[in-house]
Design a protein around this motif. Structure first.
Motif, PDB file in Angstrom:
ATOM      1  N   PRO A 127       0.811  -1.231   0.000  1.00  0.00           N
ATOM      2  CA  PRO A 127       0.000   0.000   0.000  1.00  0.00           C
ATOM      3  C   PRO A 127       0.835   1.268   0.000  1.00  0.00           C
ATOM      4  O   PRO A 127       1.979   1.279   0.455  1.00  0.00           O
ATOM      5  CB  PRO A 127      -0.788  -0.122   1.306  1.00  0.00           C
ATOM      6  N   HIS A 128       0.260   2.342  -0.533  1.00  0.00           N
ATOM      7  CA  HIS A 128       0.790   3.677  -0.245  1.00  0.00           C
ATOM      8  C   HIS A 128       0.653   3.881   1.262  1.00  0.00           C
ATOM      9  O   HIS A 128      -0.395   3.606   1.840  1.00  0.00           O
ATOM     10  CB  HIS A 128      -0.027   4.751  -0.960  1.00  0.00           C
ATOM     11  N   ASP A 129       1.689   4.385   1.910  1.00  0.00           N
ATOM     12  CA  ASP A 129       1.634   4.529   3.355  1.00  0.00           C
ATOM     13  C   ASP A 129       2.413   5.769   3.801  1.00  0.00           C
ATOM     14  O   ASP A 129       3.641   5.750   3.817  1.00  0.00           O
ATOM     15  CB  ASP A 129       2.218   3.284   4.019  1.00  0.00           C
ATOM     16  N   PRO A 130       1.695   6.881   4.122  1.00  0.00           N
ATOM     17  CA  PRO A 130       0.234   7.010   4.122  1.00  0.00           C
ATOM     18  C   PRO A 130      -0.303   7.125   2.701  1.00  0.00           C
ATOM     19  O   PRO A 130       0.415   7.491   1.777  1.00  0.00           O
ATOM     20  CB  PRO A 130      -0.004   8.280   4.922  1.00  0.00           C
ATOM     21  N   GLU A 131      -1.591   6.838   2.581  1.00  0.00           N
ATOM     22  CA  GLU A 131      -2.218   6.840   1.269  1.00  0.00           C
ATOM     23  C   GLU A 131      -2.514   8.276   0.829  1.00  0.00           C
ATOM     24  O   GLU A 131      -2.996   9.082   1.636  1.00  0.00           O
ATOM     25  CB  GLU A 131      -3.515   6.030   1.348  1.00  0.00           C
ATOM     26  N   PRO A 132      -2.237   8.614  -0.418  1.00  0.00           N
ATOM     27  CA  PRO A 132      -2.592   9.951  -0.887  1.00  0.00           C
ATOM     28  C   PRO A 132      -4.111  10.143  -0.905  1.00  0.00           C
ATOM     29  O   PRO A 132      -4.856   9.174  -1.017  1.00  0.00           O
ATOM     30  CB  PRO A 132      -2.004  10.007  -2.297  1.00  0.00           C
ATOM     31  N   ILE A 153      -8.279 -10.210   8.196  1.00  0.00           N
ATOM     32  CA  ILE A 153      -7.771 -10.113   6.817  1.00  0.00           C
ATOM     33  C   ILE A 153      -6.739 -11.209   6.566  1.00  0.00           C
ATOM     34  O   ILE A 153      -5.773 -11.346   7.323  1.00  0.00           O
ATOM     35  CB  ILE A 153      -7.158  -8.729   6.554  1.00  0.00           C
ATOM     36  N   TYR A 154      -6.950 -11.970   5.500  1.00  0.00           N
ATOM     37  CA  TYR A 154      -6.066 -13.054   5.096  1.00  0.00           C
ATOM     38  C   TYR A 154      -5.447 -12.686   3.746  1.00  0.00           C
ATOM     39  O   TYR A 154      -6.032 -12.945   2.698  1.00  0.00           O
ATOM     40  CB  TYR A 154      -6.837 -14.366   4.982  1.00  0.00           C
ATOM     41  N   PRO A 155      -4.266 -12.064   3.749  1.00  0.00           N
ATOM     42  CA  PRO A 155      -3.639 -11.717   2.473  1.00  0.00           C
ATOM     43  C   PRO A 155      -3.126 -12.959   1.733  1.00  0.00           C
ATOM     44  O   PRO A 155      -2.508 -13.844   2.339  1.00  0.00           O
ATOM     45  CB  PRO A 155      -2.469 -10.809   2.885  1.00  0.00           C
ATOM     46  N   VAL A 156      -3.396 -13.004   0.451  1.00  0.00           N
ATOM     47  CA  VAL A 156      -2.740 -13.969  -0.439  1.00  0.00           C
ATOM     48  C   VAL A 156      -1.685 -13.165  -1.179  1.00  0.00           C
ATOM     49  O   VAL A 156      -1.995 -12.401  -2.098  1.00  0.00           O
ATOM     50  CB  VAL A 156      -3.750 -14.628  -1.398  1.00  0.00           C
ATOM     51  N   PHE A 157      -0.450 -13.318  -0.734  1.00  0.00           N
ATOM     52  CA  PHE A 157       0.648 -12.511  -1.258  1.00  0.00           C
ATOM     53  C   PHE A 157       1.310 -13.227  -2.437  1.00  0.00           C
ATOM     54  O   PHE A 157       1.750 -14.370  -2.319  1.00  0.00           O
ATOM     55  CB  PHE A 157       1.676 -12.225  -0.157  1.00  0.00           C
ATOM     56  N   ILE A 158       1.393 -12.521  -3.560  1.00  0.00           N
ATOM     57  CA  ILE A 158       1.888 -13.110  -4.804  1.00  0.00           C
ATOM     58  C   ILE A 158       3.261 -12.524  -5.138  1.00  0.00           C
ATOM     59  O   ILE A 158       3.467 -11.307  -5.079  1.00  0.00           O
ATOM     60  CB  ILE A 158       0.907 -12.836  -5.955  1.00  0.00           C
ATOM     61  N   GLY A 159       4.204 -13.384  -5.489  1.00  0.00           N
ATOM     62  CA  GLY A 159       5.510 -12.907  -5.934  1.00  0.00           C
ATOM     63  C   GLY A 159       6.552 -12.939  -4.828  1.00  0.00           C
ATOM     64  O   GLY A 159       6.439 -13.674  -3.842  1.00  0.00           O
ATOM     65  N   ASP A 161       8.325  -9.731  -3.703  1.00  0.00           N
ATOM     66  CA  ASP A 161       8.679  -8.411  -3.214  1.00  0.00           C
ATOM     67  C   ASP A 161       8.711  -8.410  -1.684  1.00  0.00           C
ATOM     68  O   ASP A 161       7.685  -8.617  -1.026  1.00  0.00           O
ATOM     69  CB  ASP A 161       7.656  -7.384  -3.720  1.00  0.00           C
ATOM     70  N   SER A 162       9.881  -8.165  -1.091  1.00  0.00           N
ATOM     71  CA  SER A 162      10.037  -8.266   0.354  1.00  0.00           C
ATOM     72  C   SER A 162       9.257  -7.180   1.099  1.00  0.00           C
ATOM     73  O   SER A 162       8.754  -7.412   2.207  1.00  0.00           O
ATOM     74  CB  SER A 162      11.518  -8.197   0.736  1.00  0.00           C
ATOM     75  N   ILE A 163       9.154  -5.982   0.497  1.00  0.00           N
ATOM     76  CA  ILE A 163       8.389  -4.910   1.140  1.00  0.00           C
ATOM     77  C   ILE A 163       6.909  -5.273   1.163  1.00  0.00           C
ATOM     78  O   ILE A 163       6.227  -5.131   2.186  1.00  0.00           O
ATOM     79  CB  ILE A 163       8.610  -3.574   0.410  1.00  0.00           C
ATOM     80  N   ALA A 164       6.400  -5.762   0.034  1.00  0.00           N
ATOM     81  CA  ALA A 164       4.993  -6.156  -0.032  1.00  0.00           C
ATOM     82  C   ALA A 164       4.707  -7.296   0.941  1.00  0.00           C
ATOM     83  O   ALA A 164       3.657  -7.327   1.593  1.00  0.00           O
ATOM     84  CB  ALA A 164       4.641  -6.564  -1.463  1.00  0.00           C
ATOM     85  N   GLN A 165       5.631  -8.228   1.045  1.00  0.00           N
ATOM     86  CA  GLN A 165       5.448  -9.339   1.971  1.00  0.00           C
ATOM     87  C   GLN A 165       5.372  -8.848   3.415  1.00  0.00           C
ATOM     88  O   GLN A 165       4.520  -9.293   4.187  1.00  0.00           O
ATOM     89  CB  GLN A 165       6.600 -10.331   1.836  1.00  0.00           C
ATOM     90  N   ALA A 166       6.237  -7.901   3.778  1.00  0.00           N
ATOM     91  CA  ALA A 166       6.233  -7.368   5.136  1.00  0.00           C
ATOM     92  C   ALA A 166       4.903  -6.676   5.448  1.00  0.00           C
ATOM     93  O   ALA A 166       4.362  -6.819   6.558  1.00  0.00           O
ATOM     94  CB  ALA A 166       7.401  -6.408   5.322  1.00  0.00           C
ATOM     95  N   TYR A 167       4.378  -5.923   4.487  1.00  0.00           N
ATOM     96  CA  TYR A 167       3.085  -5.261   4.699  1.00  0.00           C
ATOM     97  C   TYR A 167       1.962  -6.289   4.846  1.00  0.00           C
ATOM     98  O   TYR A 167       1.072  -6.140   5.690  1.00  0.00           O
ATOM     99  CB  TYR A 167       2.772  -4.309   3.552  1.00  0.00           C
ATOM    100  N   GLY A 177      -5.637 -12.229  11.135  1.00  0.00           N
ATOM    101  CA  GLY A 177      -5.626 -13.154  10.002  1.00  0.00           C
ATOM    102  C   GLY A 177      -4.294 -13.877   9.866  1.00  0.00           C
ATOM    103  O   GLY A 177      -3.521 -13.992  10.816  1.00  0.00           O
ATOM    104  N   LYS A 178      -4.002 -14.319   8.652  1.00  0.00           N
ATOM    105  CA  LYS A 178      -2.759 -15.042   8.376  1.00  0.00           C
ATOM    106  C   LYS A 178      -2.416 -14.860   6.904  1.00  0.00           C
ATOM    107  O   LYS A 178      -3.316 -14.797   6.058  1.00  0.00           O
ATOM    108  CB  LYS A 178      -2.915 -16.525   8.708  1.00  0.00           C
ATOM    109  N   VAL A 179      -1.117 -14.783   6.596  1.00  0.00           N
ATOM    110  CA  VAL A 179      -0.669 -14.609   5.216  1.00  0.00           C
ATOM    111  C   VAL A 179      -0.478 -15.974   4.562  1.00  0.00           C
ATOM    112  O   VAL A 179       0.030 -16.913   5.181  1.00  0.00           O
ATOM    113  CB  VAL A 179       0.668 -13.836   5.160  1.00  0.00           C
TER     114      VAL A 179
END
Length: 352
Positions: A127-132, A153-159, A161-167, A177-179
């Motif tokens: 995500p944008h953080d903070p979001e515009p 919230i249960y994210p299904v993380f694709i790929g 990207d380490s930053i996206a995974q951390a978020y 939830g759980k990733v």
């Protein structure tokens, strides 16, 4: 579901297995409903495509309700098959808007009372953080989740990207939830099915409340209403100021906690079952200071100021100043003043 351009092969995989996904839910849950939402980004450069853009003439969107809550399998499958990946200029997306507006069921109907609320987020970005434009942060997502008691919230993380995974991991942790991970498009459907299975097996946290207490005295918190549908709860974690840091970790559901100053707010409970799945719940707490008899100005002591207040009500009925009727005879007299002098907490009733 993130429908920006990089998601094309992942969306194709979900479309190909839409029937399997819907049947998995309907076969395991007696009373279910599904809504479908997609998102891209804000229709302003450099975030997303603006209206009239070659790649997406309509312009991007931060949130779109495709299908309100439904039990119509055909409608749900058609909604999934209607998804088309388009545009999205920069890498981060409007994930916070999509989550918060989904949790708030914008254009989706309403959550039913007493149901398990689950959001499955499918994305390869962060995500944008903070979001515009909205200013949303992770704290807003957490608050929105808790406000509906909660929506996990249960994210299904694709790929990769380490930053996206951390978020994704933080979003899951903050909402109970759980990733689930899908390195490639071929892993997406299995990850979604695993997320559905985990959501159904997750424990239910019950913090009870509201709770009330007095500064300096322990309050008993009881989470014994929590349960696990397919096993047992092994940990009860308590966050006494709802700051995301759990202060106590117990194996039993009942615990005492003492506040040493006034507190009015929310505490959080997180339970973990024997499969490592979690659930959260919140409760309101009101902790007040014990009133001191004779402290008419409520400053924590009894002195000349309090005596002066009492004397202004001399010879009046107790209804004029209930706290001034020290002896409880229904009228404020010099006898009340004498009793108050004996209660002074400073020598000669001197003021500080």
């Amino acid at each position: 579901i993130d429908v920006t351009g990089s998601m094309w092969d992942d969306i194709d995989a979900v479309k190909a297995s839409a029937t399997e996904i819907v049947n998995e839910i309907s076969n395991k849950v007696a009373d279910w409903r599904i809504a479908v939402v997609d998102f891209q980004d804000f229709p302003v450069y450099p975030y997303g495509c603006e209206p009239g853009d070659y790649w997406n003439p309509a312009g991007d969107w931060p949130y779109r309700a495709i299908l309100p809550f439904s039990t119509d399998k055909t409608a749900i499958i058609n909604a999934i098959n209607s998804l088309q990946p388009l545009c999205g200029w920069d890498w981060p997306e409007s994930i916070y808007s999509a989550l918060i507006r989904s949790i708030n069921t914008e254009g989706l109907g309403e959550w039913r009372k007493g149901v398990k609320k689950v959001v499955i987020l499918m994305t390869d970005s962060y995500p944008h953080d903070p979001e515009p434009f909205t200013g949303y942060t992770m704290a807003n997502v957490k608050s929105a989740s808790e406000s509906v008691d909660p929506a996990a919230i249960y994210p299904v993380f694709i790929g990769w990207d380490s930053i996206a995974q951390a978020y994704a991991e933080q979003i899951a942790e903050q909402t109970g939830g759980k990733v689930f991970y899908a390195p490639t498009a071929s892993d997406v459907v299995d990850a979604i099915l695993e997320a559905v299975e985990a959501a159904l097996k997750a424990p239910i946290a019950e913090a009870n409340g509201p709770y009330k207490g007095i500064v300096g005295s322990p309050i008993t918190f009881d989470a014994s209403g929590s349960y696990d549908p397919d096993g047992e709860i092994v940990f009860y974690e308590w966050d006494w100021d709802n700051d995301g840091v759990y202060d106590d970790n117990e194996t039993l559901p009942v615990i005492e906690h003492t506040w040493y100053k006034e507190f009015s707010g929310t505490i959080k409970l997180r339970v973990t079952d024997n499969d490592g799945l979690t659930s959260i719940d919140t409760a309101s707490v009101e902790v007040t200071a014990l009133a001191i008899t004779g402290d008419l100005d409520n400053d924590g002591d009894i002195d000349q100021n309090d005596l002066n207040i009492l004397l202004t009500y001399r010879n009046q009925p107790a209804s004029a100043c209930p706290e001034c009727d020290i002896d409880g005879d229904g009228i404020i007299t010099v006898l009340d003043a004498r009793k108050l002098v004996l209660m002074c907490t400073r020598p000669r009733c001197a003021c500080e």
